[in-house]
Motif scaffolding. Sequence first.
Motif, short mmCIF file in Angstrom:
data_model
loop_
_atom_site.label_atom_id
_atom_site.label_comp_id
_atom_site.label_asym_id
_atom_site.label_seq_id
_atom_site.Cartn_x
_atom_site.Cartn_y
_atom_site.Cartn_z
N LYS A 1 -57.18 12.63 16.19
CA LYS A 1 -58.55 12.88 16.96
C LYS A 1 -58.53 14.05 17.78
O LYS A 1 -59.61 14.90 18.00
N SER B 1 -61.31 17.09 17.92
CA SER B 1 -61.88 17.28 19.00
C SER B 1 -61.84 19.10 19.34
O SER B 1 -62.95 19.55 20.14
N GLY C 1 -70.56 15.91 18.86
CA GLY C 1 -69.51 14.92 19.31
C GLY C 1 -69.52 13.69 18.42
O GLY C 1 -68.38 13.36 18.05
N GLU C 2 -70.67 13.25 17.87
CA GLU C 2 -70.84 12.03 16.73
C GLU C 2 -70.34 12.54 15.50
O GLU C 2 -69.67 11.96 14.70
N LYS D 1 -67.94 14.70 15.22
CA LYS D 1 -66.66 14.89 14.97
C LYS D 1 -66.03 13.10 14.98
O LYS D 1 -65.08 13.05 14.28
N ASN D 2 -66.74 12.29 15.46
CA ASN D 2 -66.22 11.03 15.31
C ASN D 2 -66.41 10.60 13.71
O ASN D 2 -65.60 9.86 13.23
N ARG D 3 -67.65 11.03 13.17
CA ARG D 3 -67.91 10.72 11.83
C ARG D 3 -66.42 11.28 10.96
O ARG D 3 -65.96 10.67 9.97
N PHE E 1 -63.46 12.00 12.25
CA PHE E 1 -62.31 11.35 12.29
C PHE E 1 -62.21 10.08 11.62
O PHE E 1 -61.31 9.77 11.02
N SER E 2 -63.37 9.18 11.69
CA SER E 2 -63.26 7.90 10.81
C SER E 2 -62.92 8.11 9.41
O SER E 2 -62.08 7.41 8.88
N ASP F 1 -59.25 9.27 8.67
CA ASP F 1 -58.61 7.95 9.27
C ASP F 1 -58.58 7.29 8.20
O ASP F 1 -57.29 6.56 7.92
#
Length: 451
Positions: free
Chosen positions: A225, A229, A276-277, A279-281, A283-284, A287
Amino acid sequence: MTTRTRILTGITTTGTPHLGNYAGAIRPAILASRDSNADSFYFLADYHALIKCDDPLRIQRSRLEIAATWLAGGLDVDRVTFYRQSDIPEIPELTWLLTCVAAKGLLNRAHAYKASVDKNVEGGEDPDAGITMGLYSYPVLMAADILMFNAHQVPVGRDQIQHVEMARDIGQRFNHLFGQGREFFVMPEALIEESVATLPGLDGRKMSKSYDNTIPLFSSAKELKDAISRIVTDSRAPGEAKDPDNSHLFTLFQAFSTQAQAAEFRGELLAGLGWGEAKNRLFSLLDNELGEARERYHELIGRPSDLEDILQAGAKKARSVATPFLGELREAVGLRSFVNPTQVAATAKKKAAKAARFVSFREDDGSFRFRLLAADGEQLLLSRHFADGKTAGAVTKQLQSGQALDIRSEAGRFSVWLEGECVADSADFADDASCDAAIEALRVALTPAQD
Ligand code: TRP
């Protein structure tokens, strides 16, 4: 039926694999090894690592991490031959035989060596300052890696093409000098995968340890993560349309997603998804894709003795090819037993040729088979099934014709091939030495008597 293609590649053990190594080399190699036509040899090039690194702990750690990475990534060691270069003593021995035929002028032209010399000259230093014989001879060691196992294809990066060409050059010279008409070494081809992803790093340049822009592969979710970022994006605010085709974040996503997932993500970016969102996508996705393998990786790292066993078994498999082959090469250059080897062979041959015999039989299913029995009645071969007696007969005739035998051994057993087809198999042997001895007995039994 076709002969399997032998694919061989080495991984220098100096670092910890990152996401770019995984997508660019590890993942495609593991996938390629699942092809039923592939006979893959993958190894840890730890002798090569010593050329670049004099930190024992780093060498030790990197070997462990790279072995665990490949296994966690799904490499099936029953299918491929996976080993450490330094567990195969035949490699340095072959390196010396090749060193003695490699032209110094050829090695003078190696890019890596030349680059070091150029750098010294530019800096006003002695041309050879800090250059070891290891660096200079690097291509000969690599030629031995490749030629030892008669690899057809060598998947490598572009910077390694020259080394594969040198392996051809050196192998050809050996064939010419010592082969007496026999081609000891197969000529290898470099295999450059054009379609494989070169991943961008955090800053958009190629992901590489030397740029310090890598994303870790199997470290913790938190570290993954953190790295994500730090991916550099443009300054468009949430709500503003993003340009997926000029975003390395999108490129990274695509390298691990399905086409449908990529299409959906593209749509969202165009519709103004915030970075930011986004980057979350990413990461998921990562992962999800890597989470299971990451768990396997940490389990493996926690059981180094299991890894040791796996690699020792791999070395045994590799040496069942390397040991008898190196024996032939030693013979060829004149490193022979003082007991006149031709005489030994001739007497053994006479004895065996008299007594070895083919015994044909018919299976319940109607197919025809044969056994080859040695003088003492020991079974040397059991044939595959043939549709009719004529074909079986033709095969036994061909085996006795004196033509060079195509014998392939693996893991304590061997098989005999004619025109790319397996025609007969050996028994299972307790160890490589008895397997090698049986191959020798077979050769003797099938060599026509001279008188
Ligand atoms: N030199 C290769 C590299 O740095 C690693 C390597 C060593 C290799 N021996 C090999 C690759 C044999 C292919 C075949 O990438």
